[in-house]
Design a protein around this motif. Structure first.
Motif, short mmCIF file in Angstrom:
data_model
loop_
_atom_site.label_atom_id
_atom_site.label_comp_id
_atom_site.label_asym_id
_atom_site.label_seq_id
_atom_site.Cartn_x
_atom_site.Cartn_y
_atom_site.Cartn_z
N GLN A 11 0.83 -1.21 0.00
CA GLN A 11 0.00 0.00 0.00
C GLN A 11 0.86 1.25 0.00
O GLN A 11 0.45 2.29 -0.53
CB GLN A 11 -0.93 0.01 1.22
N GLU A 12 2.04 1.18 0.58
CA GLU A 12 2.93 2.33 0.64
C GLU A 12 3.27 2.84 -0.76
O GLU A 12 3.33 4.04 -1.00
CB GLU A 12 4.21 1.95 1.40
N GLU A 13 3.46 1.92 -1.69
CA GLU A 13 3.75 2.32 -3.07
C GLU A 13 2.59 3.12 -3.66
O GLU A 13 2.79 4.12 -4.34
CB GLU A 13 4.03 1.08 -3.92
N ARG A 14 1.37 2.69 -3.39
CA ARG A 14 0.18 3.40 -3.89
C ARG A 14 0.05 4.78 -3.23
O ARG A 14 -0.28 5.75 -3.89
CB ARG A 14 -1.07 2.56 -3.65
N VAL A 15 0.31 4.85 -1.93
CA VAL A 15 0.24 6.14 -1.23
C VAL A 15 1.25 7.12 -1.83
O VAL A 15 0.92 8.29 -2.10
CB VAL A 15 0.47 5.97 0.29
N ASN A 16 2.48 6.66 -2.06
CA ASN A 16 3.50 7.52 -2.65
C ASN A 16 3.08 8.01 -4.04
O ASN A 16 3.25 9.17 -4.38
CB ASN A 16 4.84 6.79 -2.73
N GLU A 40 5.67 6.12 8.04
CA GLU A 40 5.84 5.57 9.39
C GLU A 40 5.17 4.21 9.53
O GLU A 40 5.71 3.31 10.18
CB GLU A 40 5.30 6.55 10.44
N ALA A 41 4.01 4.05 8.91
CA ALA A 41 3.33 2.75 8.93
C ALA A 41 4.21 1.71 8.22
O ALA A 41 4.34 0.57 8.70
CB ALA A 41 1.97 2.84 8.27
N ALA A 42 4.82 2.10 7.12
CA ALA A 42 5.71 1.19 6.40
C ALA A 42 6.94 0.86 7.24
O ALA A 42 7.42 -0.28 7.22
CB ALA A 42 6.13 1.80 5.06
N ARG A 43 7.43 1.83 7.99
CA ARG A 43 8.58 1.58 8.87
C ARG A 43 8.22 0.54 9.93
O ARG A 43 9.02 -0.36 10.23
CB ARG A 43 9.03 2.89 9.53
N ILE A 44 7.03 0.65 10.47
CA ILE A 44 6.57 -0.35 11.45
C ILE A 44 6.49 -1.73 10.79
O ILE A 44 6.92 -2.73 11.36
CB ILE A 44 5.21 0.05 12.04
N ALA A 45 5.98 -1.78 9.57
CA ALA A 45 5.86 -3.06 8.85
C ALA A 45 7.22 -3.66 8.58
O ALA A 45 7.41 -4.88 8.72
CB ALA A 45 5.09 -2.85 7.55
N ARG A 46 8.19 -2.83 8.21
CA ARG A 46 9.55 -3.35 7.98
C ARG A 46 10.16 -3.87 9.29
O ARG A 46 10.87 -4.87 9.29
CB ARG A 46 10.45 -2.27 7.35
N THR A 47 9.85 -3.20 10.39
CA THR A 47 10.31 -3.66 11.70
C THR A 47 9.73 -5.04 12.01
O THR A 47 10.44 -5.93 12.50
CB THR A 47 9.94 -2.65 12.80
N VAL A 48 8.45 -5.22 11.71
CA VAL A 48 7.81 -6.52 11.93
C VAL A 48 8.51 -7.59 11.10
O VAL A 48 8.82 -8.68 11.61
CB VAL A 48 6.30 -6.46 11.59
#
Length: 115
Positions: free
Chosen positions: A53-58, A101-109
């Motif tokens: 989804q991050e790609e779509r948001v960007n 920031e949501a993507a950063r959390i996802a990468r952390t997961v």
């Protein structure tokens, strides 16, 4: 004083931009909720969805910003109209940052699951 602009075409353009900003906001809201879920449940699948989804948001941020620039160039708005367009531009930039920031959390997961 009416909230309607003298140009109905300008009003239509503002309405279209507004709808796209709302769509982007909904997508970012979903990203945040999913990233928190992915973190709390250690769900790699959900984390991957957030990153997609991050790609779509960007892309939406770039598209909306380009449309705003085109409206400013074509219509040369002043006063209230220009302030509105600038506020929308700042809003989409902030929404994109929240998505980051949501993507950063996802990468952390994902990193936690891989260790």
């Amino acid at each position: 004083m009416s909230d309607k602009h003298l140009s109905t075409q300008f009003d239509a353009e503002l309405s279209a931009i507004s709808n796209r900003v709302l769509e982007m906001g909904g997508l970012v809201e979903s990203q945040v909720a999913q990233s928190v879920y992915a973190l709390s449940q250690f769900s790699g699948e959900t984390a991957t969805r957030v990153l997609q989804q991050e790609e779509r948001v960007n892309a939406m941020e770039v598209e909306i910003d380009a449309d705003l620039s085109a409206i400013i160039a074509r219509r040369q708005p002043t006063a209230r109209d220009l302030r509105l367009l600038i506020a929308v531009s700042k809003t989409i930039a902030n929404l994109e940052r929240v998505g980051d920031e949501a993507a950063r959390i996802a990468r952390t997961v994902q990193r936690l699951l891989n260790t």
